[in-house]
Design an enzyme around this catalytic site. Structure first.
Site, PDB file in Angstrom:
ATOM      1  N   GLY A  89       0.823  -1.195   0.000  1.00 34.82           N
ATOM      2  CA  GLY A  89       0.000   0.000   0.000  1.00 34.82           C
ATOM      3  C   GLY A  89       0.862   1.253   0.000  1.00 34.82           C
ATOM      4  CG  LEU A  90       2.094   3.339   3.066  1.00 30.27           C
ATOM      5  CD1 LEU A  90       3.420   3.218   3.774  1.00 30.27           C
ATOM      6  CD2 LEU A  90       1.324   4.521   3.592  1.00 30.27           C
ATOM      7  CB  CYS A  91       1.225   3.527  -3.908  1.00 24.58           C
ATOM      8  SG  CYS A  91       0.339   1.994  -3.841  1.00 24.58           S
ATOM      9  N   GLY A  92      -1.099   6.061  -2.522  1.00 27.08           N
ATOM     10  CA  GLY A  92      -2.226   6.896  -2.897  1.00 27.08           C
ATOM     11  C   GLY A  92      -3.437   6.070  -3.296  1.00 27.08           C
TER      12      GLY A  92
END
Lengths: 292, 133
Positions: A89-92
């Site tokens: 994750g952590l990709c908008g």
């Protein structure tokens, strides 16, 4: 009113977070360059393959029996959706926008009374689709262990699709991935794999040359079509990898900027309350002295 | 000899592109040499060595698997699942790899693992045979 110590702690923790997001942005930028190169390097093969298939399909003519991978089964009752997402994750909005496109498609297909089956490539898509489509998810392909995508990885997936198709598990296959347009823009895309949607247009230009086939057209098509599916999967995965890093880079850029703003605000607040405290102490001392 | 345009493309990258004089392709139905102005044809290829003569003296050899040759008036394009220059192959290492792969086949616990291992072994054997040419 938070105490000075609380404020100091908060500033320190936001600073630490900012360091992390900055580092992640840098890593994503480096990975992006590599992923972009890989995606670009894969383009010539896919282009040539398209060209060859188009001219082959044109030459096979309407009379002959076209292979099922090209022409389809003639039904569209069962749809297979292949949803490619990232492993992390952590990709908008990268993962959720692909998943949303897939979910909308699945819902509208089911509203038309069709059966929908799903294969997830990448854990995040599975996490997002699991709640609604638990029973329809046939398989989750995990690519976490793979450092750089190769044709062999895509080929495994491609063969699986072809064998499912041969077993009559589905009629139409659609691939969901994110097309890499630029660092700030990735477009969630649905691409039909089976039956193959070849670019219609001016086939008149292609048959200018009379080709010899060795072996004949049908056999060449029979070997090329499954390979084309693997190629399309590879291309989708490579585009996806580049998109993921691009999305992560801009998401982390935003996060670093937000952290910067927050640090500025908190520091201002910290200084204000520190000064207020000093003023208060001074007033106390002065008024004490005056009272004497 | 007059030169024509030749491209060798694998899914991961463009392996070779340039003007060459002759290319020997091992097609499924036999070897053939492509020179300039060859009549248009398409052929699948069997795993084997591809010989490229850039000039009479300068030659390059590639091992190609899963190939497909497209001879068009504009030149020759070969799409290959796997292509590697012969110089990058090392006979001794390959023999060791084949042995490893054979052990993997013997040790495989499930049918699926055995099939994969056997596939790998066969591909390595192909490479080895190609080298002996």
């Amino acid at each position: 009113m938070p105490s000075l110590k609380d404020l100091r702690n908060r500033i320190a923790s936001v600073k630490a977070t900012q360091k992390i997001t900055k580092a992640m942005q840098m890593v994503a930028a480096a990975k992006l360059r590599r992923a972009q190169n890989a995606a670009e390097a894969a383009r010539p093969y896919a282009e040539r393959m398209d060209r060859v298939l188009t001219s082959l399909a044109a030459s096979i003519g309407p009379g002959a029996q076209a292979p099922a991978l090209l022409a389809g089964t003639g039904r569209d009752d069962v749809h297979l959706l292949i949803v490619c997402t990232a492993e992390r994750g952590l990709c908008g909005a990268f993962n959720s926008s692909i998943a949303r496109l897939a979910r909308d498609t699945a819902n509208s297909l089911m509203a038309q009374g069709k059966t929908v089956k799903i294969i997830c490539i990448g854990k995040k898509g599975f996490d997002l689709l699991r709640r609604q489509f638990e029973k329809q998810i046939l398989e989750v392909v995990d690519l976490r262990g793979i450092r750089s995508l190769s044709f062999a990885d895509a080929d495994t997936i491609g063969r699986k699709i072809v064998s499912l198709y041969a077993a009559g598990e589905f009629d139409v296959c659609t691939l969901f991935f994110s097309r890499f347009k630029s660092v700030i823009s990735q477009i969630p895309t649905a691409q039909r794999l089976i039956p193959l949607g070849l670019a219609e247009g001016e086939p008149a230009a292609a048959p200018a040359a009379v080709y010899d086939y060795e072996p004949d057209e049908e056999q060449i098509l029979a070997t090329l079509l499954p390979r084309n599916i693997s190629i399309q999967v590879l291309r989708a995965l490579l585009e996806n990898a580049a998109s993921e890093q691009g999305a992560r880079m801009s998401a982390m850029d935003n996060a670093s900027r937000n952290a910067g703003d927050m640090i500025k605000k908190q520091t201002m607040k910290y200084n204000r309350s520190r000064q207020a405290m000093i003023t208060k102490e001074l007033i106390e001392i002065i008024s004490g002295a005056e009272a004497l | 000899m007059p030169a024509f345009h030749f491209e060798l493309v694998s899914p991961e990258r463009l392996v070779f592109a340039g003007e060459v004089e002759a290319v020997v392709v091992s097609g499924t139905e036999g070897e053939f040499t492509v020179l300039k102005d060859h009549s248009p044809m398409m052929s699948t290829m069997k795993p084997g060595v591809l010989e490229i003569a850039e000039t009479a003296s300068k030659k390059a050899r590639f091992f190609v698997r899963g190939g497909f040759a497209d001879v068009a008036p504009s030149g020759l394009t070969i799409l290959a699942e796997f292509a590697i220059p012969i110089e990058e192959l090392d006979g001794a290492k390959l023999a060791a790899d084949v042995k490893d792969a054979e052990e993997d086949v013997a040790d495989a616990a499930t049918d699926e693992a055995r099939r994969l291992a056997a596939e790998k072994r066969d591909q390595l054997l192909e490479l080895k045979n190609a080298l002996k040419l």
